[in-house]
Design an enzyme around this catalytic site. Structure first.
Site, PDB file in Angstrom:
ATOM      1  N   LYS A   1       0.838  -1.193   0.000  1.00 13.52           N
ATOM      2  CA  LYS A   1       0.000   0.000   0.000  1.00 13.52           C
ATOM      3  C   LYS A   1       0.877   1.249   0.000  1.00 13.52           C
ATOM      4  O   LYS A   1       1.979   1.249   0.545  1.00 13.52           O
ATOM      5  CB  LYS A   1      -0.960   0.020   1.202  1.00 13.52           C
ATOM      6  CG  LYS A   1      -0.304   0.088   2.562  1.00 13.52           C
ATOM      7  CD  LYS A   1      -1.349   0.110   3.654  1.00 13.52           C
ATOM      8  CE  LYS A   1      -0.723   0.295   5.031  1.00 13.52           C
ATOM      9  NZ  LYS A   1      -0.091   1.613   5.221  1.00 13.52           N
TER      10      LYS A   1
ATOM     11  N   LYS B   1       0.463  -0.043   9.884  1.00 10.95           N
ATOM     12  CA  LYS B   1       1.665   0.424   9.202  1.00 10.95           C
ATOM     13  C   LYS B   1       1.521   1.901   8.860  1.00 10.95           C
ATOM     14  O   LYS B   1       0.408   2.424   8.697  1.00 10.95           O
ATOM     15  CB  LYS B   1       1.908  -0.387   7.927  1.00 10.95           C
ATOM     16  CG  LYS B   1       2.092  -1.889   8.174  1.00 10.95           C
ATOM     17  CD  LYS B   1       3.393  -2.184   8.916  1.00 10.95           C
ATOM     18  CE  LYS B   1       3.636  -3.672   9.065  1.00 10.95           C
ATOM     19  NZ  LYS B   1       2.795  -4.316  10.089  1.00 10.95           N
ATOM     20  N   ASP B   2       2.666   2.580   8.734  1.00 14.74           N
ATOM     21  CA  ASP B   2       2.666   4.012   8.459  1.00 14.74           C
ATOM     22  C   ASP B   2       1.856   4.351   7.218  1.00 14.74           C
ATOM     23  O   ASP B   2       1.874   3.630   6.226  1.00 14.74           O
ATOM     24  CB  ASP B   2       4.108   4.493   8.249  1.00 14.74           C
ATOM     25  CG  ASP B   2       4.956   4.325   9.490  1.00 14.74           C
ATOM     26  OD1 ASP B   2       5.143   5.311  10.219  1.00 14.74           O
ATOM     27  OD2 ASP B   2       5.419   3.190   9.721  1.00 14.74           O
ATOM     28  N   ARG B   3       1.172   5.485   7.290  1.00 17.46           N
ATOM     29  CA  ARG B   3       0.385   5.934   6.144  1.00 17.46           C
ATOM     30  C   ARG B   3       1.271   6.614   5.103  1.00 17.46           C
ATOM     31  O   ARG B   3       1.176   6.311   3.898  1.00 17.46           O
ATOM     32  CB  ARG B   3      -0.708   6.902   6.600  1.00 17.46           C
ATOM     33  CG  ARG B   3      -1.515   7.459   5.429  1.00 17.46           C
ATOM     34  CD  ARG B   3      -2.700   8.256   5.905  1.00 17.46           C
ATOM     35  NE  ARG B   3      -3.519   8.679   4.785  1.00 17.46           N
ATOM     36  CZ  ARG B   3      -4.762   9.157   4.902  1.00 17.46           C
ATOM     37  NH1 ARG B   3      -5.317   9.238   6.099  1.00 17.46           N
ATOM     38  NH2 ARG B   3      -5.436   9.527   3.842  1.00 17.46           N
TER      39      ARG B   3
END
EC number: 5.4.99.27
Length: 344
Positions: A53, A82-84
C-alpha cells in the site's frame, strides 16, 4: 500533568546528534516490510493477501478489501498498523468459510497492489508478528559524515531507547483518553478507537519513565529493583543487579531493563525503580486511574531495543540510506531520533 504536545522523550541516549536531515520527502523514502515470523500453510478457510500500500491507512485498506470481497469488515484481519505516509507491505487475511477464492486480481483499490494470495488454516491475529524491516532515505543531509558514521556504529552496537513514536499519539488520542476517563466524550467511541485512546495513555506514562531513565543514564542497565526482559520476547523476571552474569547479558543486549504499561495487578519492580515509576504515575493520576477502571492489566515493555542488521550508505552529497529491522512494537522514528534531527 503533561500536555499532549509534550509526550516525546527529551534527551538523546547517546548525546547530541551529529546533524539533521529530511525524512518522507516522498512515500518511497519510507519503506516497511512486515515479518510475521510464519507463512500461510496452503489450505484452510482463510485467504492471506500480501498487500503493498502507498499513502494508505491500514484500517482503511482493510475496509476496502472487505468491500471488494463482499464480506463483513470483521472477516478481514491484519497483524499491525503500518505508516500511512510510506510504502508498506504486509499480510491481510480474509475469512472465507465454504467460499472459493474471489477474483482478487481484478480488484482496483486506490494505492493498493495485491502481489499474491495463499490459503491458510488460521487468520492473522493483531499483534502477532515478529517485526518489520525498514528501508529509509534521509534527504537534505547536513551532518559531519565521520561523526554520523560513529553514531550509527554506536546505535548498531548498543541499541536505542524503545520509546513509543509520535504516531501512537496522533489524532488527539491522548486528549480523548483524558476526556474518556473524565466522562466528557459526547458519544461512546468504537472498540478500536477506545483501544487507541487507552494505548496513548499507557504510552505517555511509559515514555515519561523512559525519559527519566535516559536522564539518569540507566535506560540500558539494570538497577536495584528492576525487572529484566529477555531480548525478542515478552518474558521477564526480577533482576539481580549484583549478578555479574545478568549484567554481562544486559551489556550484550540479551536482557533489557523494563518500564511499565500501567494497569491492574501486581507491580513487580521494587526499590528505587518502584519509587521512580510511582513518582511518574502520581503525576498522571487521572490516566492511571482511568486505565485501571477500564480493566487493563499491568504489563512490562523493554526500555531498550536492538536495531537489527543496521546498514547504511551515502548516495550523493546530501542523502543517507538506512536499512534495518526492528522487533514487534518498536518504532523506526525512535531509531531516527538517536541519529539525526529530522526536518519537518
Amino acid at each position: 500533568m503533561t500536555t499532549e504536545s509534550e509526550f516525546d522523550l527529551d534527551g538523546r541516549a547517546w548525546g547530541p546528534v551529529p546533524g539533521r536531515g529530511r525524512i518522507r520527502v516522498s512515500p518511497e523514502d519510507f519503506r516497511v516490510r512486515e515479518d510475521l515470523g510464519h507463512c500461510p500453510d496452503g489450505e484452510g478457510e482463510h485467504l492471506w493477501l500480501w498487500v503493498e500500500k502507498r499513502e494508505r491507512n491500514t484500517v482503511d485498506v482493510a475496509s476496502d478489501l472487505a468491500r471488494a470481497a463482499g464480506v463483513h469488515p470483521r472477516q478481514v484481519s491484519f497483524a499491525g498498523l503500518k505508516d500511512r505516509n510510506a510504502v508498506t507491505e504486509q499480510y491481510f487475511s480474509l475469512h472465507l468459510p465454504g467460499s472459493s477464492d474471489p477474483d482478487w486480481r481484478a480488484w482496483e483499490l486506490e494505492g493498493v497492489r495485491i502481489h499474491r494470495a495463499e490459503r491458510a488454516s488460521r487468520k492473522i491475529r493483531r499483534g502477532r508478528l515478529k517485526g518489520n524491516r525498514f528501508e529509509l532515505r534521509i534527504r537534505e543531509l547536513d551532518a559531519d559524515r565521520d561523526a554520523l558514521t560513529e553514531r550509527l556504529e554506536r546505535v548498531r552496537a548498543g541499541g536505542v531507547p524503545n520509546g513509543f513514536g509520535q504516531q501512537r499519539f496522533g489524532g488527539n488520542n491522548l486528549a480523548r483518553a483524558r476526556a474518556l476517563f473524565a466522562g466528557q466524550l459526547r458519544r461512546s467511541p468504537s472498540k478500536s478507537k477506545k483501544g487507541f485512546y487507552l494505548s496513548a495513555a499507557r504510552s505517555l506514562i511509559f515514555n515519561q519513565v523512559l525519559a527519566r531513565r535516559i536522564a539518569e543514564g540507566s535506560w540500558n542497565r539494570l538497577l536495584p529493583g528492576d525487572v529484566a526482559m529477555l531480548d525478542g520476547t515478552h518474558s521477564f523476571f526480577v533482576a539481580d543487579p549484583d549478578d555479574t552474569e545478568q549484567q554481562r547479558r544486559c551489556e550484550a543486549m540479551d536482557l533489557h531493563p523494563t518500564g511499565p504499561l500501567v494497569g491492574l495487578g501486581e507491580v513487580p519492580v521494587t526499590g528505587e525503580v518502584l519509587a521512580l515509576e510511582t513518582e511518574v504515575a502520581e503525576g498522571e493520576a487521572d490516566l492511571v486511574e482511568g486505565l485501571k477502571r477500564f480493566r487493563l492489566e499491568h504489563q512490562r515493555r523493554a526500555l531498550r531495543m536492538r536495531v537489527l542488521d543496521l546498514e547504511w550508505g551515502f548516495t550523493g552529497p546530501d542523502t543517507l540510506e538506512l536499512r534495518f529491522g526492528l522487533g514487534q512494537g518498536s518504532y523506526a522514528t525512535s531509531v531516527l531520533r538517536e541519529i539525526l534531527d529530522l526536518i519537518d
